[in-house]
Design a protein around this motif. Structure first.
Motif, PDB file in Angstrom:
ATOM      1  N   GLY A 238       0.833  -1.195   0.000  1.00  0.00           N
ATOM      2  CA  GLY A 238       0.000   0.000   0.000  1.00  0.00           C
ATOM      3  C   GLY A 238       0.868   1.246   0.000  1.00  0.00           C
ATOM      4  O   GLY A 238       2.051   1.204  -0.347  1.00  0.00           O
TER       5      GLY A 238
ATOM      6  N   PRO B 205       3.899   3.264  -4.565  1.00  0.00           N
ATOM      7  CA  PRO B 205       3.670   2.429  -5.751  1.00  0.00           C
ATOM      8  C   PRO B 205       2.601   2.955  -6.704  1.00  0.00           C
ATOM      9  O   PRO B 205       2.422   2.381  -7.789  1.00  0.00           O
ATOM     10  CB  PRO B 205       3.258   1.068  -5.168  1.00  0.00           C
TER      11      PRO B 205
ATOM     12  N   ARG C 273      -4.778  -2.967   5.537  1.00  0.00           N
ATOM     13  CA  ARG C 273      -5.389  -2.283   6.676  1.00  0.00           C
ATOM     14  C   ARG C 273      -6.722  -2.975   6.976  1.00  0.00           C
ATOM     15  O   ARG C 273      -7.366  -3.504   6.074  1.00  0.00           O
ATOM     16  CB  ARG C 273      -5.626  -0.807   6.335  1.00  0.00           C
TER      17      ARG C 273
ATOM     18  N   GLY D 145       7.247  -1.087   0.492  1.00  0.00           N
ATOM     19  CA  GLY D 145       7.522   0.314   0.776  1.00  0.00           C
ATOM     20  C   GLY D 145       8.315   0.411   2.071  1.00  0.00           C
ATOM     21  O   GLY D 145       8.630  -0.591   2.719  1.00  0.00           O
TER      22      GLY D 145
ATOM     23  N   HIS E 166       9.201   0.917   9.288  1.00  0.00           N
ATOM     24  CA  HIS E 166       8.327  -0.236   9.012  1.00  0.00           C
ATOM     25  C   HIS E 166       8.332  -0.574   7.532  1.00  0.00           C
ATOM     26  O   HIS E 166       8.604   0.287   6.681  1.00  0.00           O
ATOM     27  CB  HIS E 166       6.900  -0.007   9.533  1.00  0.00           C
TER      28      HIS E 166
ATOM     29  N   ALA F 215       5.892  -3.404   4.861  1.00  0.00           N
ATOM     30  CA  ALA F 215       4.599  -4.092   4.918  1.00  0.00           C
ATOM     31  C   ALA F 215       3.899  -3.529   6.156  1.00  0.00           C
ATOM     32  O   ALA F 215       3.912  -2.312   6.372  1.00  0.00           O
ATOM     33  CB  ALA F 215       4.789  -5.599   4.933  1.00  0.00           C
TER      34      ALA F 215
ATOM     35  N   ARG G 127      -3.625  -4.340  11.668  1.00  0.00           N
ATOM     36  CA  ARG G 127      -3.127  -4.565  10.314  1.00  0.00           C
ATOM     37  C   ARG G 127      -2.909  -6.068  10.141  1.00  0.00           C
ATOM     38  O   ARG G 127      -2.621  -6.777  11.099  1.00  0.00           O
ATOM     39  CB  ARG G 127      -1.778  -3.859  10.088  1.00  0.00           C
TER      40      ARG G 127
ATOM     41  N   LYS H 289      12.329  10.291   3.345  1.00  0.00           N
ATOM     42  CA  LYS H 289      12.759   8.901   3.547  1.00  0.00           C
ATOM     43  C   LYS H 289      14.283   8.781   3.657  1.00  0.00           C
ATOM     44  O   LYS H 289      14.803   7.688   3.909  1.00  0.00           O
ATOM     45  CB  LYS H 289      12.273   8.019   2.386  1.00  0.00           C
TER      46      LYS H 289
HETATM   47  C1  6PG Z   1       0.764   0.305   4.035  1.00  0.00           C
HETATM   48  C2  6PG Z   1       2.046  -0.262   3.613  1.00  0.00           C
HETATM   49  C3  6PG Z   1       3.282   0.347   4.131  1.00  0.00           C
HETATM   50  C4  6PG Z   1       3.837   1.363   3.124  1.00  0.00           C
HETATM   51  C5  6PG Z   1       4.790   2.312   3.812  1.00  0.00           C
HETATM   52  C6  6PG Z   1       5.302   3.386   2.869  1.00  0.00           C
HETATM   53  O1  6PG Z   1      -0.228  -0.357   3.979  1.00  0.00           O
HETATM   54  O2  6PG Z   1       0.769   1.476   4.433  1.00  0.00           O
HETATM   55  O3  6PG Z   1       2.088  -1.303   2.787  1.00  0.00           O
HETATM   56  O4  6PG Z   1       4.258  -0.547   4.513  1.00  0.00           O
HETATM   57  O5  6PG Z   1       4.470   0.697   2.085  1.00  0.00           O
HETATM   58  O6  6PG Z   1       4.108   2.934   4.878  1.00  0.00           O
HETATM   59  O7  6PG Z   1       4.225   4.178   2.477  1.00  0.00           O
HETATM   60  P1  6PG Z   1       4.383   5.350   1.438  1.00  0.00           P
HETATM   61  O8  6PG Z   1       4.658   4.719   0.117  1.00  0.00           O
HETATM   62  O9  6PG Z   1       3.048   6.049   1.455  1.00  0.00           O
HETATM   63  O10 6PG Z   1       5.493   6.206   1.909  1.00  0.00           O
END
Ligand code: 6PG
Length: 240
Positions: free
Chosen positions: A47, A51, A80, A140, A146, A148, A176, A199
């Motif tokens: 999420g 992406p 989520r 991400g 964190h 996943a 989650r 980041k």
């Molecule tokens: C989610 C994720 C999470 C995400 C990171 C980075 O459900 O939120 O899968 O791990 O990849 O929080 O999020 P961004 O791409 O919005 O920085």
């Protein structure tokens, strides 16, 4: 594990659109390779915002035509605990931007059911993944380390038996569902994607700092026999 063992191939993109382009190439090539060898491609999505340009690119006809979607199965690295039509749903984000726009058979879209009891959803997804080795996992990176939904200080970071965990995240006051290292580290390829100056510090800490996975869960990702690749843009690489 020392910092040297965390060295992984890295591509530094100009910006997020360039990162999306490079990630799309990775999806296409991994899909073609997996399908050539096993006639099927198992892809896990994440999420977040990073992406979304990749999903938009893959949905464009010229890119969509380069993936054999009929032989592609889609999964999620995390979800989520919300219904699938929620704006917060990782399934919905990928569906709206990509999956409804490419010819992936509906039966190949294996979403995590965020709308049911989290423990039941995790057990259900464990069964879904029981016969699957993921060919490609797109991850991400949160600015707290964190990945996943492996959040700092949570038990799932150290889970090596169950592939899926339900985890209450105190700071989000939410549940989650997440793949654990048992699933992520047995994938054929794991690609981290990170973009933006916000980041930069966490990219540096995860890759160059001391190994402290309870604080920086992304550090537990090291596929046992698969490949690990970091795709980041110049801003996210700014402190390396
Ligand atoms: C989610 C994720 C999470 C995400 C990171 C980075 O459900 O939120 O899968 O791990 O990849 O929080 O999020 P961004 O791409 O919005 O920085």
């Amino acid at each position: 594990m020392d910092a040297g063992e965390r060295d992984a191939p890295m591509y530094i993109a100009l910006d997020l659109p360039d990162l999306a382009w490079r990630a799309a190439e990775e999806v296409v090539h991994t899909a073609q390779e997996a399908i050539a060898i096993r006639e099927v491609f198992h892809l896990a999505l994440s999420g977040g915002f990073t992406p979304l340009p990749l999903f938009a690119l893959l949905a464009m006809p010229e890119w969509a035509a380069r993936v054999d979607w009929a032989r592609t199965h889609v999964y999620w690295a995390d979800e989520r605990c919300v219904p699938p039509d929620s704006p917060q749903s990782n399934y919905r984000a990928a569906y709206d931007a990509l999956l409804e726009r490419v010819p992936v058979p509906p039966g190949h879209v294996h979403r995590i059911r965020g709308e049911i009891n989290p423990h039941e959803a995790a057990a259900e997804y464990e069964r879904v993944l029981s016969t699957v080795t993921l060919d490609l996992v797109l991850l991400g990176l949160g600015d707290d380390g964190h990945t996943a939904s492996l959040f700092p200080g949570t038990a799932a970071i150290h889970e090596t038996e169950q592939r899926v965990a339900a985890q209450r995240i105190a700071k989000l006051d939410a549940w989650r569902i997440t793949l654990t290292p048992a699933a992520l580290n047995t994938a054929g390829k794991v690609v981290f994607m990170a973009s933006g100056a916000e980041k930069a510090a966490v990219v540096r800490d995860v890759l160059r700092g001391p190994f402290q996975p309870d604080t920086l869960p992304a550090q537990v990702i090291h596929p046992e026999s698969g490949q690990l690749l970091w795709l980041i843009d110049r801003a996210a690489a700014g402190m390396l």
